[in-house]
Structure formats: C-alpha cells, structure tokens
Design a protein around this motif. Structure first.
Motif, PDB file in Angstrom:
ATOM      1  N   SER A 151       0.831  -1.200   0.000  1.00  0.00           N
ATOM      2  CA  SER A 151       0.000   0.000   0.000  1.00  0.00           C
ATOM      3  C   SER A 151       0.873   1.260   0.000  1.00  0.00           C
ATOM      4  O   SER A 151       0.627   2.209  -0.757  1.00  0.00           O
ATOM      5  CB  SER A 151      -0.921  -0.023   1.223  1.00  0.00           C
ATOM      6  N   TYR A 152       1.911   1.259   0.830  1.00  0.00           N
ATOM      7  CA  TYR A 152       2.860   2.385   0.833  1.00  0.00           C
ATOM      8  C   TYR A 152       3.560   2.493  -0.528  1.00  0.00           C
ATOM      9  O   TYR A 152       3.696   3.583  -1.085  1.00  0.00           O
ATOM     10  CB  TYR A 152       3.912   2.209   1.930  1.00  0.00           C
ATOM     11  N   ALA A 153       4.003   1.356  -1.039  1.00  0.00           N
ATOM     12  CA  ALA A 153       4.712   1.352  -2.327  1.00  0.00           C
ATOM     13  C   ALA A 153       3.809   1.871  -3.446  1.00  0.00           C
ATOM     14  O   ALA A 153       4.237   2.674  -4.281  1.00  0.00           O
ATOM     15  CB  ALA A 153       5.205  -0.059  -2.649  1.00  0.00           C
ATOM     16  N   GLU A 154       2.567   1.415  -3.451  1.00  0.00           N
ATOM     17  CA  GLU A 154       1.626   1.828  -4.493  1.00  0.00           C
ATOM     18  C   GLU A 154       1.388   3.334  -4.457  1.00  0.00           C
ATOM     19  O   GLU A 154       1.403   4.003  -5.493  1.00  0.00           O
ATOM     20  CB  GLU A 154       0.307   1.072  -4.303  1.00  0.00           C
TER      21      GLU A 154
ATOM     22  N   LEU B  78       4.390 -15.076  -4.863  1.00  0.00           N
ATOM     23  CA  LEU B  78       4.843 -13.687  -4.906  1.00  0.00           C
ATOM     24  C   LEU B  78       4.100 -12.916  -5.995  1.00  0.00           C
ATOM     25  O   LEU B  78       3.646 -11.791  -5.778  1.00  0.00           O
ATOM     26  CB  LEU B  78       6.353 -13.663  -5.149  1.00  0.00           C
ATOM     27  N   GLN B  79       3.939 -13.533  -7.163  1.00  0.00           N
ATOM     28  CA  GLN B  79       3.193 -12.897  -8.252  1.00  0.00           C
ATOM     29  C   GLN B  79       1.734 -12.697  -7.862  1.00  0.00           C
ATOM     30  O   GLN B  79       1.136 -11.666  -8.185  1.00  0.00           O
ATOM     31  CB  GLN B  79       3.295 -13.733  -9.524  1.00  0.00           C
ATOM     32  N   ALA B  80       1.166 -13.661  -7.149  1.00  0.00           N
ATOM     33  CA  ALA B  80      -0.227 -13.544  -6.703  1.00  0.00           C
ATOM     34  C   ALA B  80      -0.385 -12.378  -5.729  1.00  0.00           C
ATOM     35  O   ALA B  80      -1.379 -11.650  -5.779  1.00  0.00           O
ATOM     36  CB  ALA B  80      -0.694 -14.849  -6.063  1.00  0.00           C
ATOM     37  N   LEU B  81       0.600 -12.187  -4.841  1.00  0.00           N
ATOM     38  CA  LEU B  81       0.570 -11.045  -3.914  1.00  0.00           C
ATOM     39  C   LEU B  81       0.598  -9.730  -4.690  1.00  0.00           C
ATOM     40  O   LEU B  81      -0.173  -8.808  -4.407  1.00  0.00           O
ATOM     41  CB  LEU B  81       1.754 -11.092  -2.949  1.00  0.00           C
ATOM     42  N   ARG B  82       1.489  -9.669  -5.664  1.00  0.00           N
ATOM     43  CA  ARG B  82       1.579  -8.450  -6.485  1.00  0.00           C
ATOM     44  C   ARG B  82       0.238  -8.180  -7.158  1.00  0.00           C
ATOM     45  O   ARG B  82      -0.285  -7.074  -7.121  1.00  0.00           O
ATOM     46  CB  ARG B  82       2.676  -8.620  -7.534  1.00  0.00           C
ATOM     47  N   ASP B  83      -0.346  -9.219  -7.770  1.00  0.00           N
ATOM     48  CA  ASP B  83      -1.606  -9.049  -8.494  1.00  0.00           C
ATOM     49  C   ASP B  83      -2.762  -8.683  -7.568  1.00  0.00           C
ATOM     50  O   ASP B  83      -3.650  -7.919  -7.941  1.00  0.00           O
ATOM     51  CB  ASP B  83      -1.941 -10.324  -9.269  1.00  0.00           C
ATOM     52  N   ALA B  84      -2.741  -9.206  -6.337  1.00  0.00           N
ATOM     53  CA  ALA B  84      -3.828  -8.955  -5.392  1.00  0.00           C
ATOM     54  C   ALA B  84      -3.768  -7.553  -4.788  1.00  0.00           C
ATOM     55  O   ALA B  84      -4.802  -6.953  -4.506  1.00  0.00           O
ATOM     56  CB  ALA B  84      -3.803 -10.002  -4.279  1.00  0.00           C
ATOM     57  N   PHE B  85      -2.557  -7.027  -4.574  1.00  0.00           N
ATOM     58  CA  PHE B  85      -2.426  -5.785  -3.813  1.00  0.00           C
ATOM     59  C   PHE B  85      -2.061  -4.552  -4.628  1.00  0.00           C
ATOM     60  O   PHE B  85      -2.185  -3.444  -4.128  1.00  0.00           O
ATOM     61  CB  PHE B  85      -1.399  -5.953  -2.690  1.00  0.00           C
ATOM     62  N   LEU B  86      -1.575  -4.727  -5.847  1.00  0.00           N
ATOM     63  CA  LEU B  86      -1.134  -3.554  -6.614  1.00  0.00           C
ATOM     64  C   LEU B  86      -2.074  -3.246  -7.773  1.00  0.00           C
ATOM     65  O   LEU B  86      -2.535  -4.154  -8.477  1.00  0.00           O
ATOM     66  CB  LEU B  86       0.283  -3.766  -7.158  1.00  0.00           C
ATOM     67  N   ASN B  87      -2.304  -1.973  -7.978  1.00  0.00           N
ATOM     68  CA  ASN B  87      -3.085  -1.491  -9.103  1.00  0.00           C
ATOM     69  C   ASN B  87      -2.410  -1.945 -10.401  1.00  0.00           C
ATOM     70  O   ASN B  87      -1.203  -1.802 -10.565  1.00  0.00           O
ATOM     71  CB  ASN B  87      -3.131   0.048  -9.009  1.00  0.00           C
TER      72      ASN B  87
ATOM     73  N   ILE C 168      15.660   3.960   2.947  1.00  0.00           N
ATOM     74  CA  ILE C 168      14.795   2.834   3.307  1.00  0.00           C
ATOM     75  C   ILE C 168      13.612   3.369   4.090  1.00  0.00           C
ATOM     76  O   ILE C 168      13.770   4.160   5.018  1.00  0.00           O
ATOM     77  CB  ILE C 168      15.551   1.793   4.156  1.00  0.00           C
ATOM     78  N   LEU C 169      12.425   2.920   3.704  1.00  0.00           N
ATOM     79  CA  LEU C 169      11.209   3.210   4.445  1.00  0.00           C
ATOM     80  C   LEU C 169      10.879   1.944   5.225  1.00  0.00           C
ATOM     81  O   LEU C 169      10.560   0.913   4.639  1.00  0.00           O
ATOM     82  CB  LEU C 169      10.073   3.581   3.484  1.00  0.00           C
ATOM     83  N   ALA C 170      11.026   1.982   6.551  1.00  0.00           N
ATOM     84  CA  ALA C 170      10.776   0.828   7.419  1.00  0.00           C
ATOM     85  C   ALA C 170       9.380   0.966   8.024  1.00  0.00           C
ATOM     86  O   ALA C 170       9.099   1.918   8.747  1.00  0.00           O
ATOM     87  CB  ALA C 170      11.834   0.743   8.504  1.00  0.00           C
ATOM     88  N   ILE C 171       8.507   0.015   7.720  1.00  0.00           N
ATOM     89  CA  ILE C 171       7.119   0.040   8.182  1.00  0.00           C
ATOM     90  C   ILE C 171       6.973  -0.933   9.351  1.00  0.00           C
ATOM     91  O   ILE C 171       7.260  -2.115   9.210  1.00  0.00           O
ATOM     92  CB  ILE C 171       6.152  -0.399   7.044  1.00  0.00           C
TER      93      ILE C 171
END
Length: 152
Positions: free
Chosen positions: A22-25, A72-81, A141-144
């Motif tokens: 979410s932060y990255a997006e 990993l690809q599924a995570l990308r597809d699920a969370f990124l526009n 680095i952005l540490a969440i």
C-alpha cells in the motif's frame, strides 16, 4: 525524493505484505515509479558449496521455488493497481546481501521493508534483517512497523 523511478519492496511471506505494498503503491502513483516486489528464498545447497543431492531432492526444491514465485506474483496481483508497472522477483541467497545486490542491479531509488516489533531484550540479543539493511543500504529505506500476530 524527486528522482524515485524504482521502488523495491522486500518481503517475507510472514509479514503484512498488503500494508507494505500500500505504501509502495501510493509512492509509485505519485512518482510514476516501478515497483519491484522481492523475496529471498533459502539458498539451494549447490549454491552454498554442498555436493549436489539426489535428483528427486533437486526437483522438489525447484518446484518449491516455482511455488514461492507464483505466490509472490499472486501477492503483487492482489495488492497492486494493474496500472502501476511492477515485477515480482524471487532470488536465492543470503537475505541481506542478496537484497542489497538486487537493489543495486535494479537501480532502486527506495527500499520498503517491514520491521517486526520485538521486546527490548530480543532486539538487544539479535540484529534483525531490517536493521542490517538499514546499516548497509546505499539508498533510502522506508521501514514500516508490522504488528505481530498473536500465536495463542
């Protein structure tokens, strides 16, 4: 921060990946940057100098890596526009060194990592991967902070 073109998000599958993405997006949308979702898999025994094992073990490990990459690809597809340029990469090796090397190869301008909240004693006795990255990275680095799930 005007020059952000590549954002690396380093994840393990135990983190709240959605929060990191979410932060990255949000940053990728603002700066029209590409997101690189990175996970470091444990090294193949051949990689760390052991004798090659039986073929069935090598085949099993190869299938395990394919499954991790698909996850990993599924995570990308699920969370990124879908409008945001992004790649999901599974790399092998020592976590800190591999992430830092990959950040350099990808010309990353920013790295996003999750940090687990631990007790003072735990932090005193063990240095986390996030802390090692903070000490050794040549990029911001952005540490969440990631909330630990109760294991009860």
């Amino acid at each position: 921060m005007l020059g952000i073109k590549n954002i690396m998000v380093a994840v393990d599958f135990n983190e709240s990946v959605g929060e990191l993405l979410s932060y990255a997006e949000s940053l990728a949308e603002k700066y029209q940057a590409k997101i690189w979702l990175i996970h470091v898999a444990e090294p193949d025994p051949d990689f760390v100098g052991y004798e090659p094992g039986p073929q069935y073990i090598r085949d099993f490990k190869a299938e395990e890596f394919k499954d991790e990459h698909r996850s990993l690809q599924a995570l990308r597809d699920a969370f990124l526009n879908k409008e945001i340029a992004s790649e999901a990469l599974l790399i092998q090796g020592s976590t800190v060194e591999s992430v830092l090397k990959e950040a350099e190869k990808l010309n990353s301008d920013l790295m996003i990592v999750g940090t687990h909240k631990h007790s003072f004693l735990h932090n005193l006795l063990s240095e986390s991967i996030s802390l090692k990255l903070l000490k050794n990275a040549k990029i911001p680095i952005l540490a969440i902070p990631i909330e630990e799930e109760d294991q009860a």
